[in-house]
Structure formats: structure tokens, C-alpha cells
Design an enzyme around this catalytic site. Structure first.
Site, PDB file in Angstrom:
ATOM      1  N   SER A  61     -27.676  67.769   5.568  1.00 48.13           N
ATOM      2  CA  SER A  61     -28.298  68.319   4.051  1.00 48.13           C
ATOM      3  C   SER A  61     -28.536  67.233   3.150  1.00 48.13           C
ATOM      4  O   SER A  61     -27.839  66.145   3.154  1.00 48.13           O
ATOM      5  CB  SER A  61     -27.341  69.396   3.469  1.00 48.13           C
TER       6      SER A  61
HETATM    7  N1  SAH Z   1     -23.260  70.424   7.688  1.00 49.34           N
HETATM    8  C1  SAH Z   1     -24.043  69.483   8.673  1.00 49.34           C
HETATM    9  C2  SAH Z   1     -25.644  69.879   8.471  1.00 49.34           C
HETATM   10  C3  SAH Z   1     -25.876  71.011   9.229  1.00 49.34           C
HETATM   11  S1  SAH Z   1     -27.429  71.376   9.617  1.00 49.34           S
HETATM   12  C4  SAH Z   1     -23.839  68.102   8.053  1.00 49.34           C
HETATM   13  O1  SAH Z   1     -23.076  67.798   7.120  1.00 49.34           O
HETATM   14  O2  SAH Z   1     -24.625  67.073   8.785  1.00 49.34           O
HETATM   15  C5  SAH Z   1     -27.046  73.006  10.535  1.00 49.34           C
HETATM   16  C6  SAH Z   1     -26.320  72.738  11.749  1.00 49.34           C
HETATM   17  O3  SAH Z   1     -25.923  74.254  11.979  1.00 49.34           O
HETATM   18  C7  SAH Z   1     -27.088  72.395  12.806  1.00 49.34           C
HETATM   19  O4  SAH Z   1     -26.375  71.378  13.309  1.00 49.34           O
HETATM   20  C8  SAH Z   1     -27.117  73.671  14.032  1.00 49.34           C
HETATM   21  O5  SAH Z   1     -27.280  73.356  15.265  1.00 49.34           O
HETATM   22  C9  SAH Z   1     -25.953  74.392  13.415  1.00 49.34           C
HETATM   23  N2  SAH Z   1     -25.841  75.777  13.646  1.00 49.34           N
HETATM   24  C10 SAH Z   1     -26.742  76.680  13.843  1.00 49.34           C
HETATM   25  N3  SAH Z   1     -26.391  77.883  14.096  1.00 49.34           N
HETATM   26  C11 SAH Z   1     -25.265  77.936  14.491  1.00 49.34           C
HETATM   27  C12 SAH Z   1     -24.364  78.676  14.944  1.00 49.34           C
HETATM   28  N4  SAH Z   1     -24.118  79.752  15.112  1.00 49.34           N
HETATM   29  N5  SAH Z   1     -22.798  78.038  15.155  1.00 49.34           N
HETATM   30  C13 SAH Z   1     -22.443  76.849  14.924  1.00 49.34           C
HETATM   31  N6  SAH Z   1     -23.576  75.812  14.543  1.00 49.34           N
HETATM   32  C14 SAH Z   1     -24.867  76.258  14.100  1.00 49.34           C
END
Ligand code: SAH
Length: 214
Positions: A61
Site C-alpha cells: 500500500s
Molecule cells: N499489508 C500489505 C499489503 C497488502 S495487499 C503490505 O504491507 O505489503 C493485500 C494482500 O491481501 C495481498 O497480499 C493479498 O494476497 C492478500 N489477501 C487477499 N485476500 C486474502 C485473504 N482472504 N486472506 C489472506 N490474505 C488475503
């Protein structure tokens, strides 16, 4: 490239200028080397004012969004926090500077493995990562003081609310797949207090209590 200079500039121009005020949160942004969480080919954009690709079609993000969500959680040193969407591990590292323990769930095994490597190299001992569908929560470690969902959801996943402590806070982008509203949910006895913070755009939360695959 002098990453320290870029990091200080990011904090001043993207966070302080946009009213991120919490001193401890700002300190965490000084400490955590954001470029270490970004694949080499995109490292030049590590401190830029937008999300950056991290593989599997996912992104780390925008720094401001990480700061805003962190501030909205009101992190305190004794907190145990659950994060859904480990991604690069950067948000988990920021939180780990501020609270006792961070538990983070990621859907993609490859992202979870890379995040774990990065966090180990940086010496974090208070972050646990697990691969799976985060919308189901982390039963063995529940309940949590705070929960942060870093992917967009059509609604608040029920299992997360059920495992949030009384007076706990949950921060989540709610909306459709194109745009969402960053929402803070406070759990108070028999009611939920929801506060809308601002518009935002996140990758989708894919799981049983999020979006269905495809
Ligand atoms: N917090 C992260 C950015 C997240 S992007 C950082 O600091 O880099 C969102 C993430 O959520 C992605 O990696 C995606 O694969 C994950 N995601 C999406 N749905 C999910 C679920 N049901 N359970 C766990 N992770 C999930």
C-alpha cells in the site's frame, strides 16, 4: 540512492503534510526500511506516493494509507493485533514497532514466505505469519485487541468481528472492487460503532467472507 534521505522526505511530504500526527507512528516509519520490502526491480519507487507491485498481482500500500490505517488502530504497547493480507510484510513491521504481537495471514504462500524472510532478516521476533484465508480469522490466537484488514471487502467478515475483544477496533476498506471507504469499527457491548475515514482503493479480499474467486 540514499534511502534514508528518501524515507525522511516521504515522512515529511506524504505523512506529516497530510496530518499524520502520532509521534510513535511517525517514529516507526523512520525505523522501518520500506525498500527492503520491495522487489529489486521496483525499489526505485519504494518511497513514492503510490502502491508498488510485490508479485502475484498484489501491491504494497501507499505509505500514507499504511500510516493512516496504523493511526486509526490506536496501537498501544500491550496490543495483540491480527492483520489480514501480509503482502510484503511492511504493515506488519510498522505495527510490530508499536505493539506486543502481530499475527498476519496471507493467501499466497509465496508472498508469505518472502515476507517472513524479510522480517527475519530485519530481526523481528513478535510477528507470526500464516498462509490461509484470513476472512476465517486465527482461532488459536484469538481474541485480538485490534484487527486490520489490508484488502477490500464487500462487508466485515463475521468471524473477525466475533474474535475481536470487547472495546476492540477493526480497520477495513469496505466497498466494491473499484473503490472503498476506509472504515473504523469499534466493538462496544451489544453494538458496533462505525466511522468512515476516507475513500481508498485496495486489491480485493478473496475468501469465504470476502469476494469469491473470479
Ligand atoms: N499489508 C500489505 C499489503 C497488502 S495487499 C503490505 O504491507 O505489503 C493485500 C494482500 O491481501 C495481498 O497480499 C493479498 O494476497 C492478500 N489477501 C487477499 N485476500 C486474502 C485473504 N482472504 N486472506 C489472506 N490474505 C488475503
Amino acid at each position: 540512492m540514499d534511502y534514508k534521505v528518501l524515507r525522511e522526505r516521504m515522512i515529511k511530504e506524504q505523512l506529516v503534510a497530510r496530518a499524520i500526527k502520532n509521534k510513535e507512528v511517525l517514529n516507526a516509519f523512520y525505523k522501518v526500511e520500506r525498500h527492503k520490502f520491495i522487489p529489486e526491480e521496483f525499489r526505485g519507487s519504494a518511497y513514492a506516493d503510490y502502491p508498488v507491485p510485490i508479485g502475484e498481482g498484489q501491491t504494497i500500500s501507499q505509505p500514507f494509507m499504511v500510516a493512516l490505517m496504523t493511526e486509526c488502530l490506536l496501537p498501544s504497547p500491550q496490543d495483540r493485533i491480527l492483520e489480514i493480507g501480509t503482502g510484503s510484510g511492511y504493515q506488519a513491521a510498522i505495527l510490530a514497532e508499536l505493539v506486543k504481537e502481530v499475527y498476519s495471514i496471507e493467501r499466497f504462500a509465496e508472498l508469505a514466505r518472502t515476507a517472513e524472510d524479510t522480517l527475519r532478516q530485519l530481526g523481528y521476533k513478535n510477528i507470526k505469519i500464516r498462509v490461509g484465508d484470513g476472512t476465517l480469522g486465527w482461532l488459536e490466537e484469538a481474541p485480538f485487541d485490534k484487527i486490520i484488514v489490508t484488502a477490500a471487502s464487500p462487508e466485515i467478515p463475521k468471524p473477525l468481528l466475533e474474535r475481536l475483544k470487547e472495546f476492540g477496533r477493526l480497520v477495513i476498506p469496505l466497498g466494491d472492487s473499484f473503490s472503498q471507504v476506509l472504515t473504523v469499527v469499534e466493538k462496544q457491548k451489544d453494538k458496533l460503532i462505525k466511522t468512515e475515514v476516507c475513500g481508498c482503493v485496495f486489491v480485493p479480499l478473496v475468501g469465504k467472507y470476502g469476494w469469491r474467486q473470479n
